[in-house]
Write a protein that holds these residues in place. Structure first.
Motif, PDB file in Angstrom:
ATOM      1  N   PHE A 274       0.849  -1.187   0.000  1.00 19.72           N
ATOM      2  CA  PHE A 274       0.000   0.000   0.000  1.00 19.72           C
ATOM      3  C   PHE A 274       0.886   1.239   0.000  1.00 19.72           C
ATOM      4  CE2 PHE A 274      -2.534  -3.341   1.939  1.00 19.72           C
ATOM      5  CZ  PHE A 274      -3.675  -3.275   1.151  1.00 19.72           C
ATOM      6  N   LEU A 275       0.724   2.084  -1.031  1.00 23.91           N
ATOM      7  CA  LEU A 275       1.550   3.274  -1.197  1.00 23.91           C
ATOM      8  C   LEU A 275       0.672   4.519  -1.237  1.00 23.91           C
ATOM      9  CD1 LEU A 275       3.849   1.914  -4.037  1.00 23.91           C
ATOM     10  CD2 LEU A 275       4.296   1.903  -1.588  1.00 23.91           C
ATOM     11  N   THR A 276       1.156   5.581  -0.622  1.00 25.04           N
ATOM     12  CA  THR A 276       0.423   6.838  -0.660  1.00 25.04           C
ATOM     13  C   THR A 276       0.718   7.573  -1.960  1.00 25.04           C
ATOM     14  OG1 THR A 276       2.190   7.977   0.511  1.00 25.04           O
ATOM     15  CG2 THR A 276       0.406   7.087   1.845  1.00 25.04           C
ATOM     16  N   ALA A 277      -0.272   8.293  -2.457  1.00 26.62           N
ATOM     17  CA  ALA A 277      -0.132   9.020  -3.716  1.00 26.62           C
ATOM     18  C   ALA A 277      -1.140  10.159  -3.726  1.00 26.62           C
ATOM     19  CB  ALA A 277      -0.369   8.072  -4.895  1.00 26.62           C
ATOM     20  N   ALA A 278      -1.180  10.878  -4.833  1.00 25.04           N
ATOM     21  CA  ALA A 278      -2.166  11.945  -5.038  1.00 25.04           C
ATOM     22  C   ALA A 278      -2.731  11.793  -6.441  1.00 25.04           C
ATOM     23  CB  ALA A 278      -1.521  13.315  -4.883  1.00 25.04           C
ATOM     24  N   ILE A 279      -3.996  12.094  -6.599  1.00 21.30           N
ATOM     25  CA  ILE A 279      -4.651  11.993  -7.905  1.00 21.30           C
ATOM     26  C   ILE A 279      -4.196  13.161  -8.772  1.00 21.30           C
ATOM     27  CG2 ILE A 279      -6.872  12.059  -9.103  1.00 21.30           C
ATOM     28  CD1 ILE A 279      -8.066  10.722  -6.571  1.00 21.30           C
ATOM     29  N   VAL A 280      -3.743  12.875 -10.009  1.00 21.71           N
ATOM     30  CA  VAL A 280      -3.314  13.928 -10.926  1.00 21.71           C
ATOM     31  C   VAL A 280      -4.222  14.033 -12.151  1.00 21.71           C
ATOM     32  CG1 VAL A 280      -0.900  13.949 -10.217  1.00 21.71           C
ATOM     33  CG2 VAL A 280      -1.602  12.418 -12.041  1.00 21.71           C
ATOM     34  N   GLU A 281      -5.062  13.009 -12.375  1.00 19.44           N
ATOM     35  CA  GLU A 281      -6.009  13.048 -13.499  1.00 19.44           C
ATOM     36  C   GLU A 281      -7.138  12.082 -13.188  1.00 19.44           C
ATOM     37  OE1 GLU A 281      -5.999  11.557 -18.101  1.00 19.44           O
ATOM     38  OE2 GLU A 281      -4.177  12.523 -17.368  1.00 19.44           O
ATOM     39  N   THR A 282      -8.372  12.503 -13.411  1.00 22.09           N
ATOM     40  CA  THR A 282      -9.516  11.637 -13.143  1.00 22.09           C
ATOM     41  C   THR A 282     -10.251  11.313 -14.431  1.00 22.09           C
ATOM     42  OG1 THR A 282     -11.007  13.483 -12.725  1.00 22.09           O
ATOM     43  CG2 THR A 282      -9.850  12.580 -10.826  1.00 22.09           C
ATOM     44  N   GLY A 283     -10.893  10.158 -14.437  1.00 18.79           N
ATOM     45  CA  GLY A 283     -11.716   9.715 -15.560  1.00 18.79           C
ATOM     46  C   GLY A 283     -12.854   8.882 -15.012  1.00 18.79           C
ATOM     47  N   GLU A 284     -13.633   8.275 -15.909  1.00 19.59           N
ATOM     48  CA  GLU A 284     -14.756   7.463 -15.447  1.00 19.59           C
ATOM     49  C   GLU A 284     -14.289   6.225 -14.697  1.00 19.59           C
ATOM     50  OE1 GLU A 284     -18.059   6.455 -17.903  1.00 19.59           O
ATOM     51  OE2 GLU A 284     -17.989   8.395 -18.900  1.00 19.59           O
ATOM     52  N   MET A 285     -13.367   5.475 -15.297  1.00 20.85           N
ATOM     53  CA  MET A 285     -12.906   4.237 -14.655  1.00 20.85           C
ATOM     54  C   MET A 285     -11.386   4.143 -14.554  1.00 20.85           C
ATOM     55  SD  MET A 285     -15.479   2.705 -13.533  1.00 20.85           S
ATOM     56  CE  MET A 285     -14.815   1.140 -13.048  1.00 20.85           C
ATOM     57  N   THR A 286     -10.656   5.107 -15.090  1.00 21.48           N
ATOM     58  CA  THR A 286      -9.202   5.110 -14.936  1.00 21.48           C
ATOM     59  C   THR A 286      -8.768   6.472 -14.415  1.00 21.48           C
ATOM     60  OG1 THR A 286      -8.831   5.789 -17.225  1.00 21.48           O
ATOM     61  CG2 THR A 286      -8.780   3.420 -16.769  1.00 21.48           C
ATOM     62  N   ASN A 287      -7.737   6.458 -13.616  1.00 24.02           N
ATOM     63  CA  ASN A 287      -7.199   7.673 -13.015  1.00 24.02           C
ATOM     64  C   ASN A 287      -5.683   7.585 -13.032  1.00 24.02           C
ATOM     65  OD1 ASN A 287      -9.783   8.831 -11.620  1.00 24.02           O
ATOM     66  ND2 ASN A 287      -9.757   6.650 -11.193  1.00 24.02           N
ATOM     67  N   ARG A 288      -5.030   8.717 -13.048  1.00 28.83           N
ATOM     68  CA  ARG A 288      -3.576   8.759 -12.906  1.00 28.83           C
ATOM     69  C   ARG A 288      -3.273   9.282 -11.516  1.00 28.83           C
ATOM     70  NH1 ARG A 288      -0.814   7.186 -16.746  1.00 28.83           N
ATOM     71  NH2 ARG A 288       1.177   8.084 -16.224  1.00 28.83           N
ATOM     72  N   VAL A 289      -2.358   8.577 -10.846  1.00 25.94           N
ATOM     73  CA  VAL A 289      -1.930   9.008  -9.517  1.00 25.94           C
ATOM     74  C   VAL A 289      -0.424   9.206  -9.553  1.00 25.94           C
ATOM     75  CG1 VAL A 289      -3.841   7.852  -8.354  1.00 25.94           C
ATOM     76  CG2 VAL A 289      -1.668   6.657  -8.636  1.00 25.94           C
ATOM     77  N   GLN A 290       0.067  10.031  -8.639  1.00 30.70           N
ATOM     78  CA  GLN A 290       1.493  10.347  -8.595  1.00 30.70           C
ATOM     79  C   GLN A 290       2.010  10.193  -7.174  1.00 30.70           C
ATOM     80  OE1 GLN A 290       2.734  14.520  -9.107  1.00 30.70           O
ATOM     81  NE2 GLN A 290       4.077  13.746 -10.724  1.00 30.70           N
ATOM     82  N   SER A 291       3.130   9.466  -7.052  1.00 31.83           N
ATOM     83  CA  SER A 291       3.772   9.332  -5.748  1.00 31.83           C
ATOM     84  C   SER A 291       4.479  10.639  -5.416  1.00 31.83           C
ATOM     85  CB  SER A 291       4.792   8.189  -5.764  1.00 31.83           C
ATOM     86  OG  SER A 291       5.943   8.569  -6.498  1.00 31.83           O
ATOM     87  N   HIS A 292       4.908  10.786  -4.181  1.00 31.68           N
ATOM     88  CA  HIS A 292       5.586  12.031  -3.812  1.00 31.68           C
ATOM     89  C   HIS A 292       6.962  12.147  -4.460  1.00 31.68           C
ATOM     90  CE1 HIS A 292       7.542   9.455  -0.808  1.00 31.68           C
ATOM     91  NE2 HIS A 292       8.445  10.401  -0.699  1.00 31.68           N
ATOM     92  N   ARG A 293       7.483  11.042  -5.056  1.00 29.65           N
ATOM     93  CA  ARG A 293       8.748  11.109  -5.795  1.00 29.65           C
ATOM     94  C   ARG A 293       8.536  11.423  -7.271  1.00 29.65           C
ATOM     95  NH1 ARG A 293      13.465   9.150  -3.537  1.00 29.65           N
ATOM     96  NH2 ARG A 293      14.198   8.612  -5.614  1.00 29.65           N
ATOM     97  N   GLY A 294       7.257  11.630  -7.682  1.00 26.72           N
ATOM     98  CA  GLY A 294       6.974  12.036  -9.053  1.00 26.72           C
ATOM     99  C   GLY A 294       6.610  10.916 -10.005  1.00 26.72           C
ATOM    100  N   GLN A 295       6.606   9.672  -9.561  1.00 28.18           N
ATOM    101  CA  GLN A 295       6.257   8.559 -10.441  1.00 28.18           C
ATOM    102  C   GLN A 295       4.750   8.526 -10.636  1.00 28.18           C
ATOM    103  OE1 GLN A 295       8.042   6.730  -7.378  1.00 28.18           O
ATOM    104  NE2 GLN A 295       9.756   5.804  -8.444  1.00 28.18           N
ATOM    105  N   GLU A 296       4.309   8.433 -11.889  1.00 26.55           N
ATOM    106  CA  GLU A 296       2.881   8.372 -12.183  1.00 26.55           C
ATOM    107  C   GLU A 296       2.487   6.968 -12.606  1.00 26.55           C
ATOM    108  OE1 GLU A 296       1.261  11.318 -14.767  1.00 26.55           O
ATOM    109  OE2 GLU A 296       2.158  12.965 -13.634  1.00 26.55           O
ATOM    110  N   VAL A 297       1.290   6.560 -12.176  1.00 29.95           N
ATOM    111  CA  VAL A 297       0.752   5.240 -12.494  1.00 29.95           C
ATOM    112  C   VAL A 297      -0.711   5.414 -12.853  1.00 29.95           C
ATOM    113  CG1 VAL A 297       0.241   2.944 -11.565  1.00 29.95           C
ATOM    114  CG2 VAL A 297       2.300   4.138 -10.832  1.00 29.95           C
TER     115      VAL A 297
END
Length: 94
Positions: A3-26
């Motif tokens: 379990f990793l903490t992150a922040a939402i950087v883009e939202t969609g209906e069923m997919t979202n992009r999140v970013q860790s505090h080190r800048g990695q996006e998933v």
């Protein structure tokens, strides 16, 4: 499960992009009705879905290997990382 903490950087209906505090996006599949860009979140990652990247984060000080479990046909590697209060576990062959 990791379990990793992150922040939402883009939202969609069923997919979202999140970013860790080190800048990695998933990109993650999740129903996040009401979520907004910038909201904190926690993502779960299975040990078998994490792969080593090109950067050597161990030498850069990003992570530290703490335990290696040899389990016959697979190996569990436990890393300490600033993104999680618990060790992150990666499952590899061997």
């Amino acid at each position: 499960m990791n379990f990793l903490t992150a922040a939402i950087v883009e939202t969609g209906e069923m997919t979202n992009r999140v970013q860790s505090h080190r800048g990695q996006e998933v990109e993650v599949s999740a129903n996040t009705i009401g979520a907004r860009v910038g909201d904190p979140c926690v993502i779960g990652m299975r040990p078998e879905h994490i792969r080593f990247g090109e950067k050597d984060l161990i030498q850069e000080g990003g992570v530290a290997l703490s335990v290696v479990e040899q389990l016959g046909n697979e190996c569990l590697m436990h890393f300490n990382t600033p993104q999680s209060a618990e060790p992150v576990v990666i499952r590899t062959e061997g």
